[in-house]
Design a protein around this motif. Structure first.
Motif, PDB file in Angstrom:
ATOM      1  N   ARG B  49     -15.702  24.109  34.023  1.00 43.53           N
ATOM      2  CA  ARG B  49     -14.656  25.054  34.407  1.00 43.53           C
ATOM      3  C   ARG B  49     -14.877  26.387  33.712  1.00 43.53           C
ATOM      4  N   LEU B  50     -14.885  27.449  34.492  1.00 42.79           N
ATOM      5  CA  LEU B  50     -15.015  28.802  33.949  1.00 42.79           C
ATOM      6  C   LEU B  50     -13.681  29.519  34.098  1.00 42.79           C
ATOM      7  N   THR B  51     -13.320  30.305  33.105  1.00 40.77           N
ATOM      8  CA  THR B  51     -12.055  31.037  33.127  1.00 40.77           C
ATOM      9  C   THR B  51     -12.320  32.517  32.857  1.00 40.77           C
ATOM     10  N   ALA B  52     -11.894  33.382  33.784  1.00 39.64           N
ATOM     11  CA  ALA B  52     -12.023  34.832  33.598  1.00 39.64           C
ATOM     12  C   ALA B  52     -10.908  35.320  32.676  1.00 39.64           C
ATOM     13  N   PRO B  53     -11.063  36.514  32.101  1.00 37.84           N
ATOM     14  CA  PRO B  53     -10.050  37.025  31.162  1.00 37.84           C
ATOM     15  C   PRO B  53      -8.637  37.092  31.761  1.00 37.84           C
ATOM     16  N   ALA B  58     -12.736  28.872  38.111  1.00 39.15           N
ATOM     17  CA  ALA B  58     -13.571  28.221  39.120  1.00 39.15           C
ATOM     18  C   ALA B  58     -14.245  27.025  38.461  1.00 39.15           C
ATOM     19  N   ASP B  82     -25.842  32.876  46.333  1.00 37.38           N
ATOM     20  CA  ASP B  82     -24.472  33.206  46.716  1.00 37.38           C
ATOM     21  C   ASP B  82     -23.436  32.271  46.087  1.00 37.38           C
ATOM     22  N   GLY B  83     -23.847  31.551  45.049  1.00 40.59           N
ATOM     23  CA  GLY B  83     -22.894  30.669  44.381  1.00 40.59           C
ATOM     24  C   GLY B  83     -21.939  31.449  43.501  1.00 40.59           C
ATOM     25  N   GLU B  84     -20.917  30.765  43.006  1.00 41.76           N
ATOM     26  CA  GLU B  84     -19.954  31.434  42.138  1.00 41.76           C
ATOM     27  C   GLU B  84     -20.111  30.997  40.680  1.00 41.76           C
ATOM     28  N   TYR B  88     -23.546  32.189  36.977  1.00 38.25           N
ATOM     29  CA  TYR B  88     -23.058  32.403  35.610  1.00 38.25           C
ATOM     30  C   TYR B  88     -23.780  31.467  34.644  1.00 38.25           C
ATOM     31  N   VAL B  92     -25.907  34.139  32.835  1.00 37.38           N
ATOM     32  CA  VAL B  92     -24.991  34.820  31.908  1.00 37.38           C
ATOM     33  C   VAL B  92     -24.751  34.011  30.630  1.00 37.38           C
ATOM     34  N   ASP B  97     -21.972  30.270  23.234  1.00 38.92           N
ATOM     35  CA  ASP B  97     -20.786  30.412  24.086  1.00 38.92           C
ATOM     36  C   ASP B  97     -20.050  29.076  24.191  1.00 38.92           C
ATOM     37  N   PRO B  98     -18.724  29.153  24.398  1.00 39.07           N
ATOM     38  CA  PRO B  98     -17.972  27.927  24.694  1.00 39.07           C
ATOM     39  C   PRO B  98     -18.114  27.571  26.165  1.00 39.07           C
ATOM     40  N   LEU B  99     -17.956  26.289  26.476  1.00 36.79           N
ATOM     41  CA  LEU B  99     -17.979  25.856  27.881  1.00 36.79           C
ATOM     42  C   LEU B  99     -17.030  24.678  28.015  1.00 36.79           C
ATOM     43  N   GLU B 100     -16.120  24.771  28.996  1.00 37.71           N
ATOM     44  CA  GLU B 100     -15.152  23.689  29.202  1.00 37.71           C
ATOM     45  C   GLU B 100     -15.669  22.693  30.232  1.00 37.71           C
TER      46      GLU B 100
END
Lengths: 198, 250
Positions: B49-53, B58, B82-84, B88, B92, B97-100
């Motif tokens: 799970r990625l979280t924007a500020p 997503a 074309d992935g979301e 990342y 990126v 970095d943290p990752l959930e």
């Protein structure tokens, strides 16, 4: 909110019409646990077995004689793709249940190939579910469950059992194939009921 | 079909990226330190799970690439055009970095080291990832169950885990065959797809205790699973995991 992913901005492609956590696809992905069963319509048979052991059966010609409906619904896969306004043709379960006497609360759908999935009977009646045999104007392809699959668009799509061959009614809830493997027993996309305990 | 009993609540947990390894031009392995990870079976997947500020989120599912050894877990992510989420994770995300994540999920496409009988693994492209977890579990558990991997890739530079596979192939219990669909390395004349002839020559013949695992893009899995059934394999002993569209007309 949990942790923020450094550098992630997101694409926000999901429209408001999508359940939480879903994204839109125009493809029709295929997910199955084993080889695709290739069932010839002349060998296909569909049955409903009640809790008292009464069995109602249709072979392919009898099934095709039943009144069919055109169905346009959004579908949502637990793997997060959603398809909007997918077009199907099939027989309403209200039609198939017209002569079935039951007071059971639960249904186990059984498929050719051994797949099973459990549903409450209330979720299959009143215009909510069909046995579908056409997709977007063509006979349903084997990889998508042809010749006929269960279609229950308001639940995650693993509930819409492909290659369906029968429904078994029961007073007690049992768990099907993916439900036993950690997925939610009900699977409401709008509540994000993906895994057991969600 | 056989049933498994795994039912417990899955919660999101934060891990830290401790290492990143480039596998190919488009795929990389992310090593995660996950202090609360409950362990997993080879072949299971998890959700990232990625979280924007601003709170936008997503999530996507990824196969776990590593056997559970009680320390870290590894994911191998192939960038989806074309992935979301995969761009990342591939371009990126960096060490520290943290990752959930949430998991493990899936109780069917799994291999347990105490299962009897040989294992046949057949992977196409990044479909090799959960199969690699099985081979690593096989090695970690010192299993003597005969194992074969048929790995279909476009060209030598598309091979994920090239060095690790080479090492595993030196074991007497693991047999490795590459199938190149576009371009073969020097000295390897065959370019083509997995077909009946190749399966007859390189894959285990059907037996009562053989389990076959097929993972890859949908058209690959459909074709291979159909060939296996035609060759006499019991469909109930062929486990599949597909990804992507059918490749047919839309």
């Amino acid at each position: 909110m949990g942790i923020v992913s450094p550098g992630f901005t997101g694409r926000r492609r999901s429209g408001t019409e999508l359940p939480p956590g879903q994204y839109l696809t125009r493809d029709f992905p295929v997910l199955s646990a084993g080889p695709t069963p290739h069932i010839q319509p002349e060998h296909w048979e569909f049955s409903i077995a009640t809790e008292s052991g009464e069995v109602h059966k249709w072979d392919w010609p009898a099934f095709l004689k039943l009144p069919a409906e055109e169905i346009t619904r959004d579908i949502h896969c637990v793997t997060r793709w959603s398809k909007l306004e997918s077009e199907w043709k099939g027989v309403s379960l209200d039609t198939l249940f017209a002569d079935v006497e039951t007071s059971a609360d639960f249904v186990m759908a059984h498929s050719y190939g051994g797949y099973t999935t459990n549903l409450p009977l209330d979720d299959l009646l009143d215009g909510q579910a069909w046995i579908a045999y056409e997709f977007e104007g063509d006979p349903l392809g084997a990889e998508h469950g042809g010749p006929a699959r269960l279609l229950v668009p308001h639940l995650y799509f693993w509930k819409s059992a492909k290659w369906v061959r029968g429904l078994v009614l029961s007073d007690a809830e049992d768990l099907g194939f993916w439900e036993t493997a950690g997925y939610h027993e009900y699977g409401d996309p709008w509540k994000e009921q993906r895994y057991a305990g969600d | 079909m056989e049933r498994t009993a795994v039912r417990r609540r899955l919660t999101w947990q934060a891990g830290t990226v401790t290492e990143i390894r480039e596998e190919t031009a488009t795929a990389r392995t992310i090593v995660l330190d996950l202090p609360d990870w409950p362990g997993h079976l080879a072949g299971q997947h998890l959700d990232v799970r990625l979280t924007a500020p601003d709170g936008y989120r997503a999530s996507r599912s990824y196969s776990i690439a590593s056997a559970w050894t009680g320390s870290t877990i590894e994911l191998t992510v192939e960038q989806v055009p074309d992935g979301e989420v995969s761009p990342y994770l591939v371009d990126v995300l960096k060490v520290g970095d943290p990752l959930e994540v949430r998991g493990p999920v899936g109780g069917w496409f799994v291999w347990r080291p105490d299962s009897a009988g040989p294992i046949q693994l057949i992977g196409g492209g990044s479909g090799v990832v959960p199969l690699m977890a099985m081979l690593r579990e096989h090695a970690h558990a010192s299993s003597t169950a005969p194992a074969r991997l048929l790995y279909s890739v476009r060209r030598p530079t598309s091979v994920i885990y090239a060095a690790d596979l080479k090492k595993l192939a030196m074991s007497d219990d693991v047999d490795l065959t590459f199938v190149y669909t576009r371009e073969a390395p020097p000295g390897e004349p065959r370019v083509g797809r997995v077909d009946a002839e190749l399966l007859a020559a390189k894959a285990f013949a059907p037996t009562d205790d053989l389990t076959t695992y097929v993972c890859g893009p949908t058209p690959f899995v459909e074709a291979v699973a159909d060939l296996l059934v035609a060759a006499g394999h019991d469909p109930a002993r062929v486990r599949t995991e597909r990804f992507g569209p059918t490749g047919g007309p839309r």
